[in-house]
Design an enzyme around this catalytic site. Sequence first.
Site, PDB file in Angstrom:
ATOM      1  N   TYR A  53     -12.668  29.841  50.153  1.00 38.54           N
ATOM      2  CA  TYR A  53     -11.628  29.221  50.983  1.00 38.54           C
ATOM      3  C   TYR A  53     -11.773  27.695  51.005  1.00 38.54           C
ATOM      4  CZ  TYR A  53     -10.000  33.741  52.802  1.00 38.54           C
ATOM      5  OH  TYR A  53      -9.473  35.000  52.925  1.00 38.54           O
ATOM      6  N   SER A 210      -2.589  37.867  56.505  1.00 37.55           N
ATOM      7  CA  SER A 210      -1.230  37.291  56.615  1.00 37.55           C
ATOM      8  C   SER A 210      -0.301  38.165  57.453  1.00 37.55           C
ATOM      9  CB  SER A 210      -0.622  37.035  55.223  1.00 37.55           C
ATOM     10  OG  SER A 210      -1.335  36.035  54.541  1.00 37.55           O
ATOM     11  N   ALA A 213       3.072  36.962  57.410  1.00 36.01           N
ATOM     12  CA  ALA A 213       3.519  36.625  56.043  1.00 36.01           C
ATOM     13  C   ALA A 213       3.344  35.138  55.757  1.00 36.01           C
ATOM     14  CB  ALA A 213       4.965  37.076  55.827  1.00 36.01           C
ATOM     15  N   GLY A 214       2.210  34.616  56.180  1.00 35.70           N
ATOM     16  CA  GLY A 214       1.920  33.211  55.906  1.00 35.70           C
ATOM     17  C   GLY A 214       2.847  32.257  56.633  1.00 35.70           C
TER      18      GLY A 214
HETATM   19  N1  LIG Z   1      -8.386  39.219  51.823  1.00 32.41           N
HETATM   20  C1  LIG Z   1      -7.470  38.436  51.275  1.00 32.41           C
HETATM   21  O1  LIG Z   1      -7.163  38.539  50.078  1.00 32.41           O
HETATM   22  C2  LIG Z   1      -6.785  37.423  52.150  1.00 32.41           C
HETATM   23  C3  LIG Z   1      -5.668  36.706  51.651  1.00 32.41           C
HETATM   24  C4  LIG Z   1      -5.051  35.789  52.508  1.00 32.41           C
HETATM   25  C5  LIG Z   1      -5.538  35.578  53.800  1.00 32.41           C
HETATM   26  N2  LIG Z   1      -6.657  36.277  54.221  1.00 32.41           N
HETATM   27  C6  LIG Z   1      -7.179  36.090  55.599  1.00 32.41           C
HETATM   28  O2  LIG Z   1      -6.132  36.275  56.505  1.00 32.41           O
HETATM   29  C7  LIG Z   1      -6.057  35.146  57.387  1.00 32.41           C
HETATM   30  C8  LIG Z   1      -4.643  34.974  57.850  1.00 32.41           C
HETATM   31  O3  LIG Z   1      -3.783  34.713  56.740  1.00 32.41           O
HETATM   32  P1  LIG Z   1      -2.586  33.692  56.928  1.00 32.41           P
HETATM   33  O4  LIG Z   1      -3.130  32.360  57.284  1.00 32.41           O
HETATM   34  O5  LIG Z   1      -1.684  33.792  55.743  1.00 32.41           O
HETATM   35  O6  LIG Z   1      -1.906  34.336  58.255  1.00 32.41           O
HETATM   36  P2  LIG Z   1      -0.467  34.195  58.908  1.00 32.41           P
HETATM   37  O7  LIG Z   1      -0.685  34.213  60.375  1.00 32.41           O
HETATM   38  O8  LIG Z   1       0.456  35.189  58.313  1.00 32.41           O
HETATM   39  O9  LIG Z   1       0.062  32.751  58.468  1.00 32.41           O
HETATM   40  C9  LIG Z   1      -0.484  31.595  59.024  1.00 32.41           C
HETATM   41  C10 LIG Z   1       0.561  30.507  58.895  1.00 32.41           C
HETATM   42  O10 LIG Z   1       1.616  30.828  59.795  1.00 32.41           O
HETATM   43  C11 LIG Z   1       1.802  29.756  60.711  1.00 32.41           C
HETATM   44  N3  LIG Z   1       2.035  30.333  62.036  1.00 32.41           N
HETATM   45  C12 LIG Z   1       1.244  31.202  62.720  1.00 32.41           C
HETATM   46  N4  LIG Z   1       1.786  31.512  63.913  1.00 32.41           N
HETATM   47  C13 LIG Z   1       2.944  30.829  63.991  1.00 32.41           C
HETATM   48  C14 LIG Z   1       3.960  30.744  64.972  1.00 32.41           C
HETATM   49  N5  LIG Z   1       3.872  31.414  66.116  1.00 32.41           N
HETATM   50  N6  LIG Z   1       5.019  29.965  64.699  1.00 32.41           N
HETATM   51  C15 LIG Z   1       5.131  29.280  63.554  1.00 32.41           C
HETATM   52  N7  LIG Z   1       4.189  29.304  62.561  1.00 32.41           N
HETATM   53  C16 LIG Z   1       3.095  30.074  62.782  1.00 32.41           C
HETATM   54  C17 LIG Z   1       0.520  28.971  60.698  1.00 32.41           C
HETATM   55  O11 LIG Z   1       0.763  27.616  60.990  1.00 32.41           O
HETATM   56  P3  LIG Z   1      -0.064  26.848  62.152  1.00 32.41           P
HETATM   57  O12 LIG Z   1      -1.493  26.735  61.682  1.00 32.41           O
HETATM   58  O13 LIG Z   1       0.634  25.535  62.230  1.00 32.41           O
HETATM   59  O14 LIG Z   1       0.056  27.640  63.408  1.00 32.41           O
HETATM   60  C18 LIG Z   1       0.025  29.157  59.278  1.00 32.41           C
HETATM   61  O15 LIG Z   1       0.593  28.197  58.405  1.00 32.41           O
HETATM   62  C19 LIG Z   1      -6.625  33.994  56.545  1.00 32.41           C
HETATM   63  O16 LIG Z   1      -7.120  32.932  57.331  1.00 32.41           O
HETATM   64  C20 LIG Z   1      -7.751  34.694  55.829  1.00 32.41           C
HETATM   65  O17 LIG Z   1      -8.880  34.776  56.678  1.00 32.41           O
HETATM   66  C21 LIG Z   1      -7.261  37.180  53.431  1.00 32.41           C
END
Ligand SMILES: NC(=O)c1ccc[n+]([C@@H]2O[C@H](COP(=O)([O-])OP(=O)(O)OC[C@H]3O[C@@H](n4cnc5c(N)ncnc54)[C@H](OP(=O)(O)O)[C@@H]3O)[C@@H](O)[C@H]2O)c1
Length: 298
Positions: A53, A210, A213-214
């Site tokens: 990461y 996610s 969905a990111g």
């Molecule tokens: N195992 C794997 O292959 C894999 C792959 C991908 C991810 N992961 C894990 O999963 C975790 C989560 O993934 P992700 O970061 O893609 O999760 P996510 O929660 O789907 O997406 C996070 C993004 O959404 C935004 N966001 C979250 N809440 C929001 C809200 N209420 N309103 C507007 N925007 C919002 C965040 O921005 P802000 O920061 O500005 O709030 C950030 O840019 C990662 O940190 C990692 O640990 C694992």
Amino acid sequence: MAHQYHPLGFEGSRIAQGYWRLSEWGMSDQELLGFIEQCIAAGITTVDHADIYGDYECESLFGRALKLKPSLRDELQIITKCGIKLPSNNRPDIATHRYDHSTQHILQSVDQSLQNLNVEHIELLLLHRPSPLMDADHVAEAFEHLYTVGKVRHFGVSNFTPQQFDLLQSRLEMPLIVNQVELSPLELKHFNDGTLEHAQQHAVTPMAWSPFAGGDLFKLSGISPTLHQALTTIAEAHDASIDQIALAWLLHHPSGIAPVLGSGKIERVQSAQKALELNLSDDEWFTIWVASQGHPVP
Ligand SMILES: NC(=O)c1ccc[n+]([C@@H]2O[C@H](COP(=O)([O-])OP(=O)(O)OC[C@H]3O[C@@H](n4cnc5c(N)ncnc54)[C@H](OP(=O)(O)O)[C@@H]3O)[C@@H](O)[C@H]2O)c1
């Protein structure tokens, strides 16, 4: 409510905080420490990392913050991952973007993660992605060693199919307790391909990466008007927000899904915890399912 499995098979929180995007948050060590403390105060004690990461930098950023208050370590359950090799300025020894599930790579990767995170052990190690060249016996050798010397307490996988999971499990003495896969109202694939049935059958916790969905769930360009309307209507009925409903929708599934958050904004992390108190009806669950699929159930 679908909470019949203990989340993660160890004393972890049902909702975890992910640190994939940590290097984008621009936090000082002190600010990150405050963020971690506030997550713990909100009840989110499980943290999700991976060696790669932030171009191999996120674990070290986290470790630096932890060093400011070492007693916090005992309040956390730390997950990290290995098995991907990523060419990077920080890793000039890596020439090819590929997977490596060799015994040597897994052992070296965990040693590096422990050093970066500034801890003696981690609660859960995941193989980050399946490799077509995975020799399950080689993985087993690494896992048995890491368990015996006390560096890793539990093991799991990420993005594995049920067959890939079963192959690895067949060579291990310890149970694989997690399969971390992409799950959200915008990503239904693993609801339909046997992954969640397999998890239920073997009492494996599916962690949802996610879950928003990111961030696409909050963008009108990323979500259909029908799904947006369904989430909004159900959110209003529960006096909740769309993010809370999306999490409650995952939590409602009988496989005991454990979402991994990705936001770097503490108020969004705190808000997520309310999802644990929400009880969606099966009608509401299917309303979101159908809106996401774009067609009624057959
Ligand atoms: N195992 C794997 O292959 C894999 C792959 C991908 C991810 N992961 C894990 O999963 C975790 C989560 O993934 P992700 O970061 O893609 O999760 P996510 O929660 O789907 O997406 C996070 C993004 O959404 C935004 N966001 C979250 N809440 C929001 C809200 N209420 N309103 C507007 N925007 C919002 C965040 O921005 P802000 O920061 O500005 O709030 C950030 O840019 C990662 O940190 C990692 O640990 C694992």
